[in-house]
Design a protein around this motif. Sequence first.
Motif, PDB file in Angstrom:
ATOM      1  N   ASN A 117      -7.446   6.939   0.496  1.00  0.00           N
ATOM      2  CA  ASN A 117      -6.849   5.787   0.863  1.00  0.00           C
ATOM      3  C   ASN A 117      -6.379   4.975  -0.197  1.00  0.00           C
ATOM      4  N   LEU A 118      -5.144   4.255  -0.337  1.00  0.00           N
ATOM      5  CA  LEU A 118      -4.694   3.547  -1.295  1.00  0.00           C
ATOM      6  C   LEU A 118      -4.607   1.986  -0.772  1.00  0.00           C
ATOM      7  N   TYR A 119      -5.197   0.939  -1.772  1.00  0.00           N
ATOM      8  CA  TYR A 119      -5.327  -0.401  -1.460  1.00  0.00           C
ATOM      9  C   TYR A 119      -5.019  -1.113  -2.714  1.00  0.00           C
ATOM     10  N   TYR A 120      -4.506  -2.342  -2.555  1.00  0.00           N
ATOM     11  CA  TYR A 120      -4.541  -3.183  -3.668  1.00  0.00           C
ATOM     12  C   TYR A 120      -5.815  -3.772  -3.918  1.00  0.00           C
ATOM     13  N   GLU A 450     -12.659  -4.481   6.724  1.00  0.00           N
ATOM     14  CA  GLU A 450     -11.257  -4.301   6.102  1.00  0.00           C
ATOM     15  C   GLU A 450     -10.915  -5.334   5.105  1.00  0.00           C
ATOM     16  N   VAL A 451     -10.192  -4.842   3.923  1.00  0.00           N
ATOM     17  CA  VAL A 451      -9.890  -5.667   2.850  1.00  0.00           C
ATOM     18  C   VAL A 451      -8.554  -6.464   3.685  1.00  0.00           C
ATOM     19  N   PRO A 452      -8.277  -7.776   2.979  1.00  0.00           N
ATOM     20  CA  PRO A 452      -7.203  -8.346   3.675  1.00  0.00           C
ATOM     21  C   PRO A 452      -5.683  -7.685   3.275  1.00  0.00           C
ATOM     22  N   ILE A 455      -3.323  -1.442   3.854  1.00  0.00           N
ATOM     23  CA  ILE A 455      -3.431   0.046   3.178  1.00  0.00           C
ATOM     24  C   ILE A 455      -1.804   0.405   2.483  1.00  0.00           C
ATOM     25  N   LEU A 456      -1.912   0.875   1.326  1.00  0.00           N
ATOM     26  CA  LEU A 456      -0.573   1.215   0.637  1.00  0.00           C
ATOM     27  C   LEU A 456      -0.170   2.688   1.208  1.00  0.00           C
TER      28      LEU A 456
END
Length: 480
Positions: A117-120, A450-452, A455-456
């Motif tokens: 999964n992609l995240y900033y 979960e990060v704020p 998800i990209l």
Amino acid sequence: MRTFFDWSPVLLLVVCNAFLMTSCKKDTDVTPSGPTSNGEVNNWVLDNMKTYYFWNDKLPANPDTSLTSDNFFLSLLYDRNNTANVDRDRFSWIQASADDLKASLSGQSKTTGIEYNLYYRDQAKTGVVASIIYVLPGSPGAKAGIKRGDIISKVNGESLTGANYQTLLSGSTDTYTYGFATITNGTLTDNGQTKQVTAVVFQEDPVLLDTTYTIGGKTIGYVIYNQFIPGVYKDGSTDKTYDLKLDNIFGKFKQKGVNELVLDLRYNRGGYVSSSTNLASLIGKNIDASKVYYTQKWNSTVTAANNKSRGAGWDTQNFLTKPTNIGANINRVFVLTTGSTASASELVINGLRPFMTVTTIGTTTVGKNVGSITIYDETGRIKWGIQPITFKSANALGFTDYAGGFTPSVEVKEPSYGMKPFGDVTEPMLSEAIFQISGTRMARRAASTEVPQPILGSSLDHKAGGGNMFSNDNLLNGQH
């Protein structure tokens, strides 16, 4: 023309029969030599959509056949861009190579074996990281020592950003040098570690893990199933290797006295309907070949032709009678779900609910209550393959209204980073299932990790249509 069925569960493999006659004849009318034009391909696409597309009565009156074939196909899709309409066509797709389409539906593709999964990585939304959700056993990624929970921050020496991550992660090269980051006290830091991986054509085994636990007087069976694939794809056909593997797994569960089941479909975007039927038939309580698993609603063209040529019941799929079914020992099943749980996975949830309690744990599923068929030109002149939505499914009680997805019975958000290995009883989603079963907490349930940043995207988006899968292999050829 050959058709395959895709809608979350099903195999695919159909030859021309009565109601396929028109499209099959058009294929044989074309001389199988020389290049095809956009117009020729687009007319072939349009002819098939007029026959099989679920919303064939809503096709545009004067479609522009001068468009490139991919854009032409998209221009035909019902209400595609109207996000307010949950029943619009979100799932039909086209692929430039029908051969690649068929192979991907059977779990074969050129891959490193790494899914993420992609995240900033920052509040400024400039840097990006790929958080590894799983690595296929035996794949190049696994051989390089990459594992679930690792975090990729660089590819070929370049840091991932919002501007370059798609190019770097899905470039034209087959060899990637990944750079990694670690997370400490909520902060991501590049650690200087690198690993090189070369993509190869790889056949995925959809069963990632199966095991049993004895906890609180319960014998719990646990299986992770990532795609509904009947077997190994070779020379244009698929065998039953993986369906038989599931049969053997449930046979072991039965021998061990499993009386609770956790089915992990968190990353399962769908596949062959035949494999969905097989799995549900291993689980369902008081079911056999006389009980309805699901029914289908097709457009009026297909319905009229099949009513005439095949008679009553052609649109109904019953369960199978399986000697390794564990339904006599269980009253319920716990299914682990995320926003990557779609199609055939949702069919299992919906199809089992009339016969037993199905408790979902995780987050809301995709909401794919429709299915499709794979259509390609059997002469080989037209190289494209299309996967149009062709029907809507319902369970034995007639319930079909889950286009918004299945909301979890118990919400558990999977961590964005630092995920624990599969099978670890302290892994949040499995841990919650064990608690629901036994009343025993294997780990303290923490607040959402979960990060704020949203998800990209996910590498799963590229797997056989990225959640657009709901395949049905046994309708047109009369198999039930």
